[in-house]
Design an enzyme around this catalytic site. Sequence first.
Site, PDB file in Angstrom:
ATOM      1  N   GLU A 165       6.307  10.736   4.021  1.00 52.21           N
ATOM      2  CA  GLU A 165       5.489  11.939   4.079  1.00 52.21           C
ATOM      3  C   GLU A 165       5.831  12.716   5.345  1.00 52.21           C
ATOM      4  O   GLU A 165       5.898  12.165   6.435  1.00 52.21           O
ATOM      5  CB  GLU A 165       4.008  11.544   4.069  1.00 52.21           C
ATOM      6  CG  GLU A 165       3.044  12.635   4.465  1.00 52.21           C
ATOM      7  CD  GLU A 165       2.804  13.673   3.360  1.00 52.21           C
ATOM      8  OE1 GLU A 165       3.439  13.560   2.290  1.00 52.21           O
ATOM      9  OE2 GLU A 165       2.002  14.584   3.582  1.00 52.21           O
ATOM     10  N   ASP A 180       2.051   7.123   7.751  1.00 52.91           N
ATOM     11  CA  ASP A 180       1.389   6.760   8.998  1.00 52.91           C
ATOM     12  C   ASP A 180       0.287   5.736   8.758  1.00 52.91           C
ATOM     13  O   ASP A 180      -0.219   5.590   7.653  1.00 52.91           O
ATOM     14  CB  ASP A 180       0.770   8.007   9.649  1.00 52.91           C
ATOM     15  CG  ASP A 180       1.851   8.955  10.155  1.00 52.91           C
ATOM     16  OD1 ASP A 180       2.986   8.484  10.368  1.00 52.91           O
ATOM     17  OD2 ASP A 180       1.553  10.152  10.317  1.00 52.91           O
ATOM     18  N   ASP A 195      -2.627   5.960   9.724  1.00 50.84           N
ATOM     19  CA  ASP A 195      -3.941   6.590   9.894  1.00 50.84           C
ATOM     20  C   ASP A 195      -4.565   6.974   8.544  1.00 50.84           C
ATOM     21  O   ASP A 195      -4.061   6.603   7.486  1.00 50.84           O
ATOM     22  CB  ASP A 195      -3.815   7.825  10.800  1.00 50.84           C
ATOM     23  CG  ASP A 195      -2.873   8.859  10.200  1.00 50.84           C
ATOM     24  OD1 ASP A 195      -2.434   8.666   9.038  1.00 50.84           O
ATOM     25  OD2 ASP A 195      -2.576   9.850  10.879  1.00 50.84           O
ATOM     26  N   ASP A 240      -4.838   9.878   6.957  1.00 45.55           N
ATOM     27  CA  ASP A 240      -4.005  10.712   6.090  1.00 45.55           C
ATOM     28  C   ASP A 240      -2.900   9.881   5.435  1.00 45.55           C
ATOM     29  O   ASP A 240      -2.593  10.045   4.259  1.00 45.55           O
ATOM     30  CB  ASP A 240      -3.354  11.848   6.895  1.00 45.55           C
ATOM     31  CG  ASP A 240      -4.372  12.902   7.290  1.00 45.55           C
ATOM     32  OD1 ASP A 240      -5.502  12.864   6.716  1.00 45.55           O
ATOM     33  OD2 ASP A 240      -4.065  13.730   8.161  1.00 45.55           O
TER      34      ASP A 240
END
Length: 649
Positions: A437, A510, A512, A514
């Site tokens: 991404e 990632d 996180d 998102d």
Amino acid sequence: MEHNPELEQNNLDHYDESDIQVLEGLEAVRKRPGMYIGSTGPRGLHHLVYEIVDNAIDEALAGYCDKIEAKICPGDIVVVSDNGRGIPVGIQQQTGLPAVTVVFTVLHAGGKFGGGGYNYSGGLHGVGASVVNALSEWLEVEVCDGKHRYYQRFERGTQVDDLAITGETTDVGTKIAFKPDPEIFEETVFDYQILLNRLREQAFLNAGINIIISDERESGDPIVTQLKYDGGIVSFVDHLHKKSQKTVLHEDIIHFSSKTDKGDAEVALQYNDSYNSVMLSFANNIHTADGGTHETGFKAAMTRVLNDYARKNNLLKEKDDNFKGEDVQEGLTAIISVKLQNAQFEGQTKGKLGNTEIRTLVESMTYDKMSTYFEENPATAKIIIEKALSASRAREAAKKARDMTRRKSALESSSLPGKLADCINKDNVTTEIYIVEGDSAGGSAKGGRDRTFQAILPLWGKMLNVEKSRLDRVYGNDKLMPVITALGCGMGDDFDLTKLRYGKVIIMADADVDGSHIRTLLLTFFFRFMKPLVEAGHIYIAQPPLYRLIKGKQIRYAYTDRERDRYMAELNPDGNSKLEIQRYKGLGEMDSEQLWDTTMNPENRIILQVTLSDAAAADEIFTILMGDKVQPRREFIEQNADKVRNLDV
Ligand code: TSJ
């Protein structure tokens, strides 16, 4: 019959002792346990409990018992008891042993005796209590017949002493305690949730049975669940819909059954507003994961009923094509349960019912009962037909969209996506594709990769939540289309695993919120539209490190908080040195070399393989995670470390 024959008498005239055949000794079971219980892993371990519980369920089905308790005790000892007649204790002519001793020491003795109730015996397709005994470090049985209490202990399948009377009692019932043998099983720790799910399924399939399951391994209050469903498989459908938080399209759960000389069949169903179907079928209370004749008959009848009703009521116009199976199954949750003599289980995992007469039985029952239901409930019929109509329109739209894509790619010089940085190798064994991404991470990945076997596909544009869309929308999505073309194997009905262009499909996002979102969306997409890819174990999740610790020239990467703490202690034992700790917020913070070292180099990296052990459970999880009722977000991926990482980078 009021009570069981006593030990010293021999009045077991109500069943034929010659039914108990001495086929093989229990040593054979210990030598090749996999032959009898499938595996010596967790599945096989849990099967031991099912086998014992199924015997008690048979007693309940025969009408002699209404309560079954299963307890996991400290040390992972399992205790199962019922309030039935008690396993017969009378001496058998053939062997000179009490029948209960024979049940536990002679292979294939279990389930062979007794009439009616035992015809439908389930379990490990009825391998018997002796197999459990053979694979237990020890097993103890207590039988109460309303007069006496009997006791016997076995160790690794061999009796320690003869069956003994230990006292007088007015109780009736059977109680078994056993400890799975750690010499046989890789792991002897039970998973409460697995046992609970299986026993709950049995409670649904046998309406009215009272099963109590508890976990007493932790000190303090035990975990106790009572499973009693007077609604049977109707409650099962309700449970599936409530648990997955699906929105139902009609209040009624449609239910019908039929008893014939070929066998009994029962169906419960309800539609919801999702685009998926959950169909669970059972034969003699055994889950038939690969379907079979009962499922085929059900599907064929449903398609016919909806087509006939829609034609008759002009809901399908003359120019319209008939509904296809997939149209009438969209949003359908159904339980199909059949009981028959001599069930034939086919296929590699014996998960498919083969009896041909059952197809006709289920098909004609479903056709008759559903037609009547539609005549009597036109409002519900209309809702269901509308659902099938919308599914068939979406199917047509998807077909057009697919043809368009094909035509377009035929015109383009290269049909591979422009953003794809392909690898040199062309096989689909050694090669990998990283789906990344964002552009900056994509850049680092391109710079860091080993281009001989690693391809990089950066993702762009707006992601589609496939849980809320059908195939037609996927074709138009600019983020998913490059994934489909890069993988080369199509999707949905057109999916062809042999055309897969890479052996490993690695999602790199990632650590996180998102990143987690994009991972889940991609996994949902693969699960719904490329399921065989997931089933075959081609999908992986990259694990970038969370921290970098630097002391002088020494660098350590930590993938968890615990690992970070350990390295801190290692690098800085006295607490005086200068130690730099960098927290990675995203892949973008790593340069090419770091990304290669930590996340892409097969020598060092950890990648998690995504596996699918239970399609129904997975469906529920994806529905919960990605459906419109976003509330609970649980861990949903079954993960196996692909490689134990060398911790010294
Ligand atoms: F698996 C097992 F064998 F260990 C086991 C059997 C475990 C548990 C928890 C229960 C049982 C079990 C067996 N409960 N009830 C019975 N019933 C009989 O074995 C039985 C009793 C009477 C008669 C009869 O014809 O009089 C026949 C049978 C098969």
